[in-house]
Scaffold this motif. Structure first.
Motif, mmCIF file in Angstrom:
data_model
loop_
_atom_site.group_PDB
_atom_site.id
_atom_site.type_symbol
_atom_site.label_atom_id
_atom_site.label_comp_id
_atom_site.label_asym_id
_atom_site.label_seq_id
_atom_site.Cartn_x
_atom_site.Cartn_y
_atom_site.Cartn_z
ATOM 1 N N ARG A 1 -45.755 47.125 21.392
ATOM 2 C CA ARG A 1 -46.472 48.398 21.462
ATOM 3 C C ARG A 1 -46.989 48.696 22.863
ATOM 4 O O ARG A 1 -47.665 49.692 23.086
ATOM 5 C CB ARG A 1 -47.649 48.371 20.474
ATOM 6 C CG ARG A 1 -47.162 48.504 19.040
ATOM 7 C CD ARG A 1 -48.130 48.072 17.973
ATOM 8 N NE ARG A 1 -49.516 48.402 18.212
ATOM 9 C CZ ARG A 1 -50.517 48.011 17.415
ATOM 10 N NH1 ARG A 1 -50.233 47.272 16.366
ATOM 11 N NH2 ARG A 1 -51.755 48.338 17.658
ATOM 12 N N PRO B 1 -50.366 42.123 19.049
ATOM 13 C CA PRO B 1 -51.312 43.244 19.035
ATOM 14 C C PRO B 1 -52.629 42.943 18.331
ATOM 15 O O PRO B 1 -53.602 43.684 18.489
ATOM 16 C CB PRO B 1 -50.541 44.355 18.313
ATOM 17 C CG PRO B 1 -49.529 43.634 17.477
ATOM 18 C CD PRO B 1 -49.144 42.419 18.271
ATOM 19 N N GLU C 1 -50.830 51.480 25.353
ATOM 20 C CA GLU C 1 -50.599 50.799 24.078
ATOM 21 C C GLU C 1 -50.558 51.812 22.952
ATOM 22 O O GLU C 1 -51.490 52.602 22.761
ATOM 23 C CB GLU C 1 -51.708 49.782 23.796
ATOM 24 C CG GLU C 1 -51.499 49.006 22.498
ATOM 25 C CD GLU C 1 -52.572 47.944 22.261
ATOM 26 O OE1 GLU C 1 -52.474 47.240 21.247
ATOM 27 O OE2 GLU C 1 -53.498 47.850 23.085
ATOM 28 N N ASP C 2 -49.442 51.798 22.214
ATOM 29 C CA ASP C 2 -49.311 52.711 21.081
ATOM 30 C C ASP C 2 -50.352 52.379 20.020
ATOM 31 O O ASP C 2 -50.641 51.201 19.755
ATOM 32 C CB ASP C 2 -47.918 52.586 20.450
ATOM 33 C CG ASP C 2 -46.831 53.056 21.384
ATOM 34 O OD1 ASP C 2 -47.138 53.839 22.306
ATOM 35 O OD2 ASP C 2 -45.672 52.626 21.203
ATOM 36 N N ALA D 1 -51.484 52.025 16.192
ATOM 37 C CA ALA D 1 -50.759 51.633 14.980
ATOM 38 C C ALA D 1 -50.639 52.815 14.028
ATOM 39 O O ALA D 1 -51.501 53.664 13.976
ATOM 40 C CB ALA D 1 -51.475 50.472 14.295
#
Length: 280
Positions: free
Chosen positions: A23, A156, A277-278, A280
């Protein structure tokens, strides 16, 4: 080409890199500053983007190094330290990962200092040996450079990040539209960061532990970009926040263009690595 320094003629004016690790998305650029363009000298900054550690303790490693302007071979020092430190930090990866998860800054400082000292000792030995075949004798200060390394676990679920630092430059976090220092002074009375440099003029490696959340942007940079942010150039800071705080990660070409944004009175080399960072 025929002078003693055979490294400088092959130093590119610009480096551009990127990565996607789970991510995490990375964009990285290193550019020769206007002052060096004017002088015809090479870029003294360097950077590294890689992964270290075994699968169960894997970390994304991002490093920037800023060669000291008065040091004749600082471009070599920054290039070598940005890479060799990664090798030695990889040897300590399991311990660093465990100490980060335990939030043990003392252990992190011990391990970071051990790794960087190992890299420094190995490089000093190599440079001293090479100098035996050159007219100029080896001197530590000729290779002086700063170094900042950011370690991010690729799992993550682990929110701890580790910053290892020697000298100026460092880390900023883009949080709620504004830039926040990610490496405040630890207050332990170490040498003034403006005078610290590898391989000789430092006492230990500062190890800073921080936690981030998805949506925040991490910026690791040399002083060509951190000084304008630190010294409160509000227009420069706002434009970078607008460019890198939006919903989409910039492409490599867009990131390079944005990273070259002018800052009044700042013409040094500039190296910047950003991490998104993507959520969730």
């Amino acid at each position: 080409m025929r002078e003693a320094d055979a490294f400088a003629p092959f130093s590119p004016v610009v480096l551009l890199d990127g990565a996607q690790v789970g991510r995490l998305t990375v964009r990285a650029a290193s550019m020769r500053g206007d002052s060096h363009n004017w002088e015809g000298s090479c870029r003294q900054d360097a950077m590294t983007v890689t992964r270290i550690g075994p699968p169960e303790a894997e970390m994304l490693l991002l490093a920037v190094a800023d060669g000291v302007g008065s040091a004749v071979y600082s471009h070599i020092g920054s290039y070598e330290f940005a890479r060799r430190a990664a090798v030695f930090l990889d040897r300590e990866a399991e311990g660093i990962h465990a100490a980060a998860c335990a939030r043990d800054e003392n252990e992190l400082r011990v391990l970071a200092t051990k790794a960087v000292a190992g890299a420094a000792a190995e490089l000093r030995s190599e440079w001293a040996l090479a100098a035996q075949h050159k007219p100029r004798p080896y001197a530590d200060q000729d290779y002086a450079t700063t170094l900042h390394v950011l370690l991010i676990p690729t799992d993550p679920r682990i929110r701890e990040r580790v910053l290892c630092s020697v000298g100026d430059g460092g880390l900023f976090v883009l949080r709620e539209g504004g830039w926040v220092h990610g490496d405040p002074d630890d207050g332990e009375g170490l040498l003034d960061p403006r005078t610290e440099a590898l391989p000789h003029a430092y006492r230990s490696v500062k190890a800073t532990l921080l936690c981030t959340v998805p949506g925040e942007v991490l910026l690791l940079g040399t002083d060509g970009i951190t000084n304008p942010l630190t010294q409160k150039d509000p227009e420069f800071a706002r434009r970078l926040a607008d460019a890198w705080g939006g919903p989409d990660v910039p492409s490599l070409s867009d990131f390079l263009w944005q990273a070259q944004m002018r800052a009044k009175s700042y013409d040094d080399d500039r190296t910047v690595i950003c991490v998104w960072e993507d959520q969730a």
